[in-house]
Write a protein that holds these residues in place. Structure first.
Motif, PDB file in Angstrom:
ATOM      1  N   GLY A 159       0.860  -1.063   0.033  1.00 41.34           N
ATOM      2  CA  GLY A 159      -0.155  -0.061  -0.173  1.00 41.34           C
ATOM      3  C   GLY A 159       0.784   1.453   0.035  1.00 41.34           C
ATOM      4  N   VAL A 160       0.735   2.200   0.869  1.00 45.94           N
ATOM      5  CA  VAL A 160       1.519   3.338   1.186  1.00 45.94           C
ATOM      6  C   VAL A 160       2.792   3.170   1.538  1.00 45.94           C
ATOM      7  CG1 VAL A 160       1.532   5.823   2.224  1.00 45.94           C
ATOM      8  CG2 VAL A 160      -0.657   4.473   1.916  1.00 45.94           C
ATOM      9  N   SER A 161       3.858   3.616   0.828  1.00 45.27           N
ATOM     10  CA  SER A 161       5.457   3.496   1.070  1.00 45.27           C
ATOM     11  C   SER A 161       5.574   4.226   2.452  1.00 45.27           C
ATOM     12  CB  SER A 161       6.167   3.946  -0.133  1.00 45.27           C
ATOM     13  OG  SER A 161       5.913   5.499   0.165  1.00 45.27           O
ATOM     14  N   LEU A 162       6.685   3.463   3.017  1.00 43.94           N
ATOM     15  CA  LEU A 162       7.173   4.162   4.153  1.00 43.94           C
ATOM     16  C   LEU A 162       7.522   5.515   4.420  1.00 43.94           C
ATOM     17  CD1 LEU A 162       8.306   3.131   7.043  1.00 43.94           C
ATOM     18  CD2 LEU A 162      10.541   2.969   5.985  1.00 43.94           C
ATOM     19  N   THR A 163       8.145   5.999   3.173  1.00 45.13           N
ATOM     20  CA  THR A 163       8.405   7.667   3.182  1.00 45.13           C
ATOM     21  C   THR A 163       6.980   8.367   3.165  1.00 45.13           C
ATOM     22  OG1 THR A 163       8.589   7.350   0.870  1.00 45.13           O
ATOM     23  CG2 THR A 163      10.580   7.236   2.012  1.00 45.13           C
ATOM     24  N   GLY A 164       6.043   7.707   2.729  1.00 44.73           N
ATOM     25  CA  GLY A 164       4.706   8.356   2.552  1.00 44.73           C
ATOM     26  C   GLY A 164       4.239   8.526   4.201  1.00 44.73           C
ATOM     27  N   ARG A 165       4.267   7.301   4.690  1.00 45.40           N
ATOM     28  CA  ARG A 165       3.959   7.348   6.348  1.00 45.40           C
ATOM     29  C   ARG A 165       4.543   8.115   7.020  1.00 45.40           C
ATOM     30  NH1 ARG A 165       0.294   2.708   7.533  1.00 45.40           N
ATOM     31  NH2 ARG A 165      -0.099   1.519   5.935  1.00 45.40           N
ATOM     32  N   ILE A 166       5.881   8.357   6.564  1.00 50.98           N
ATOM     33  CA  ILE A 166       6.663   9.086   7.669  1.00 50.98           C
ATOM     34  C   ILE A 166       6.236  10.574   7.386  1.00 50.98           C
ATOM     35  CG2 ILE A 166       8.918  10.160   7.986  1.00 50.98           C
ATOM     36  CD1 ILE A 166       9.980   7.303   7.483  1.00 50.98           C
ATOM     37  N   ASP A 167       5.824  10.805   6.078  1.00 52.94           N
ATOM     38  CA  ASP A 167       5.608  12.330   5.702  1.00 52.94           C
ATOM     39  C   ASP A 167       4.145  12.610   6.399  1.00 52.94           C
ATOM     40  OD1 ASP A 167       7.759  13.028   4.257  1.00 52.94           O
ATOM     41  OD2 ASP A 167       6.722  12.351   2.218  1.00 52.94           O
ATOM     42  N   GLN A 168       3.350  11.580   6.356  1.00 50.63           N
ATOM     43  CA  GLN A 168       2.027  11.799   7.123  1.00 50.63           C
ATOM     44  C   GLN A 168       2.240  12.085   8.458  1.00 50.63           C
ATOM     45  OE1 GLN A 168      -0.235   8.221   6.131  1.00 50.63           O
ATOM     46  NE2 GLN A 168      -0.832   8.966   4.105  1.00 50.63           N
ATOM     47  N   ALA A 169       3.030  11.210   9.225  1.00 51.14           N
ATOM     48  CA  ALA A 169       3.325  11.382  10.789  1.00 51.14           C
ATOM     49  C   ALA A 169       3.760  12.824  10.806  1.00 51.14           C
ATOM     50  CB  ALA A 169       4.235  10.343  11.198  1.00 51.14           C
ATOM     51  N   LYS A 170       4.813  13.204   9.989  1.00 52.95           N
ATOM     52  CA  LYS A 170       5.384  14.883  10.253  1.00 52.95           C
ATOM     53  C   LYS A 170       4.383  15.535  10.086  1.00 52.95           C
ATOM     54  CE  LYS A 170       9.912  13.780   8.617  1.00 52.95           C
ATOM     55  NZ  LYS A 170      11.041  14.369   7.488  1.00 52.95           N
ATOM     56  N   GLU A 171       3.436  15.515   9.138  1.00 52.89           N
ATOM     57  CA  GLU A 171       2.246  16.490   9.085  1.00 52.89           C
ATOM     58  C   GLU A 171       1.457  16.446  10.137  1.00 52.89           C
ATOM     59  OE1 GLU A 171      -1.193  17.383   5.957  1.00 52.89           O
ATOM     60  OE2 GLU A 171       0.215  15.933   5.237  1.00 52.89           O
ATOM     61  N   PHE A 172       0.862  15.266  10.585  1.00 58.00           N
ATOM     62  CA  PHE A 172       0.214  15.187  11.932  1.00 58.00           C
ATOM     63  C   PHE A 172       0.797  15.924  13.011  1.00 58.00           C
ATOM     64  CE2 PHE A 172      -0.626  12.851  15.923  1.00 58.00           C
ATOM     65  CZ  PHE A 172      -2.167  12.968  15.793  1.00 58.00           C
ATOM     66  N   PHE A 173       2.171  15.811  13.208  1.00 59.54           N
ATOM     67  CA  PHE A 173       2.806  16.139  14.427  1.00 59.54           C
ATOM     68  C   PHE A 173       2.651  17.789  14.166  1.00 59.54           C
ATOM     69  CE2 PHE A 173       4.246  12.056  15.340  1.00 59.54           C
ATOM     70  CZ  PHE A 173       3.502  11.852  16.524  1.00 59.54           C
ATOM     71  N   GLU A 174       2.957  18.194  13.101  1.00 60.33           N
ATOM     72  CA  GLU A 174       3.115  19.603  12.727  1.00 60.33           C
ATOM     73  C   GLU A 174       1.667  20.496  13.219  1.00 60.33           C
ATOM     74  OE1 GLU A 174       4.541  20.228   8.854  1.00 60.33           O
ATOM     75  OE2 GLU A 174       6.525  19.671   9.352  1.00 60.33           O
ATOM     76  N   GLN A 175       0.617  19.672  12.574  1.00 55.39           N
ATOM     77  CA  GLN A 175      -0.591  20.186  12.712  1.00 55.39           C
ATOM     78  C   GLN A 175      -0.864  20.076  14.213  1.00 55.39           C
ATOM     79  OE1 GLN A 175      -3.073  17.903  10.070  1.00 55.39           O
ATOM     80  NE2 GLN A 175      -2.511  19.035   8.346  1.00 55.39           N
ATOM     81  N   SER A 176      -0.789  19.104  14.759  1.00 60.26           N
ATOM     82  CA  SER A 176      -0.781  18.991  16.569  1.00 60.26           C
ATOM     83  C   SER A 176      -0.333  20.194  17.241  1.00 60.26           C
ATOM     84  CB  SER A 176      -0.503  17.576  16.918  1.00 60.26           C
ATOM     85  OG  SER A 176      -1.096  16.799  16.376  1.00 60.26           O
ATOM     86  N   LYS A 177       0.985  20.333  16.665  1.00 61.15           N
ATOM     87  CA  LYS A 177       1.862  21.492  17.544  1.00 61.15           C
ATOM     88  C   LYS A 177       0.987  22.697  17.050  1.00 61.15           C
ATOM     89  CE  LYS A 177       6.403  23.231  17.849  1.00 61.15           C
ATOM     90  NZ  LYS A 177       7.748  23.445  17.091  1.00 61.15           N
ATOM     91  N   GLY A 178       0.466  23.149  16.077  1.00 62.81           N
ATOM     92  CA  GLY A 178      -0.418  24.390  15.602  1.00 62.81           C
ATOM     93  C   GLY A 178      -1.578  24.419  16.355  1.00 62.81           C
ATOM     94  N   GLU A 179      -2.292  23.115  16.792  1.00 64.47           N
ATOM     95  CA  GLU A 179      -3.411  23.346  17.613  1.00 64.47           C
ATOM     96  C   GLU A 179      -3.172  23.306  19.053  1.00 64.47           C
ATOM     97  OE1 GLU A 179      -6.501  23.243  16.402  1.00 64.47           O
ATOM     98  OE2 GLU A 179      -6.038  23.128  14.354  1.00 64.47           O
ATOM     99  N   LEU A 180      -2.218  22.920  19.605  1.00 59.64           N
ATOM    100  CA  LEU A 180      -1.760  23.120  20.899  1.00 59.64           C
ATOM    101  C   LEU A 180      -1.316  24.605  21.281  1.00 59.64           C
ATOM    102  CD1 LEU A 180       0.244  20.059  21.740  1.00 59.64           C
ATOM    103  CD2 LEU A 180      -1.879  20.712  22.666  1.00 59.64           C
ATOM    104  N   LYS A 181      -0.869  25.203  20.199  1.00 59.25           N
ATOM    105  CA  LYS A 181      -0.598  26.863  20.375  1.00 59.25           C
ATOM    106  C   LYS A 181      -1.800  27.396  20.503  1.00 59.25           C
ATOM    107  CE  LYS A 181       3.844  26.781  18.099  1.00 59.25           C
ATOM    108  NZ  LYS A 181       4.432  27.277  16.950  1.00 59.25           N
ATOM    109  N   LYS A 182      -3.047  27.012  19.810  1.00 56.53           N
ATOM    110  CA  LYS A 182      -4.361  27.834  20.115  1.00 56.53           C
ATOM    111  C   LYS A 182      -5.097  27.414  21.314  1.00 56.53           C
ATOM    112  CE  LYS A 182      -5.220  27.056  15.306  1.00 56.53           C
ATOM    113  NZ  LYS A 182      -6.229  26.473  13.931  1.00 56.53           N
ATOM    114  N   VAL A 183      -4.678  26.509  22.140  1.00 58.03           N
ATOM    115  CA  VAL A 183      -5.224  26.282  23.512  1.00 58.03           C
ATOM    116  C   VAL A 183      -5.325  27.136  24.647  1.00 58.03           C
ATOM    117  CG1 VAL A 183      -5.335  24.419  25.344  1.00 58.03           C
ATOM    118  CG2 VAL A 183      -5.080  23.670  22.849  1.00 58.03           C
ATOM    119  N   THR A 184      -6.229  27.697  25.202  1.00 58.28           N
ATOM    120  CA  THR A 184      -6.039  28.668  26.389  1.00 58.28           C
ATOM    121  C   THR A 184      -5.960  27.534  27.723  1.00 58.28           C
ATOM    122  OG1 THR A 184      -7.625  29.820  25.220  1.00 58.28           O
ATOM    123  CG2 THR A 184      -7.357  30.571  27.617  1.00 58.28           C
TER     124      THR A 184
END
Length: 99
Positions: free
Chosen positions: A33-58
């Protein structure tokens, strides 16, 4: 007559990938299915988005946290006492009825 402006223009849908009998697209149905590099890129994107959401938390202040913690403890003790009294009263009532 003028055209009604409340109607939205039709949205073009993305063409869907042809699916195989297993539900995967033909592009993903290769070995693994999805290649290893594709999964790594998905994980990086997930953590970047999570970091952005945590900055919005009060986050609550220490004082607010202590106050709400004390309120929870007091409420728990009051409910424990209330339920204990009700349980004891009902136990005695049942014992009285059965004796």
């Amino acid at each position: 007559m003028a055209k009604d402006k409340t109607q939205a223009a039709p949205v073009a849908e993305k063409p869907s990938k042809p699916k195989t009998s297993s539900g995967k697209s033909k592009e993903d149905s290769g070995k693994g299915g999805v290649s290893l590099t594709g999964r790594i890129d998905q994980a990086k994107e997930f953590f970047e988005q999570s970091k952005g959401e945590l900055k919005k938390v009060t986050w609550p202040t220490r004082e607010e946290t202590v106050k709400t913690g004390i309120a929870v403890l007091v409420f728990s003790v009051v409910m424990a006492i209330y339920l204990g009294v009700v349980d004891m009263a009902l136990s005695r009532l049942v014992a009285l009825i059965l004796s």
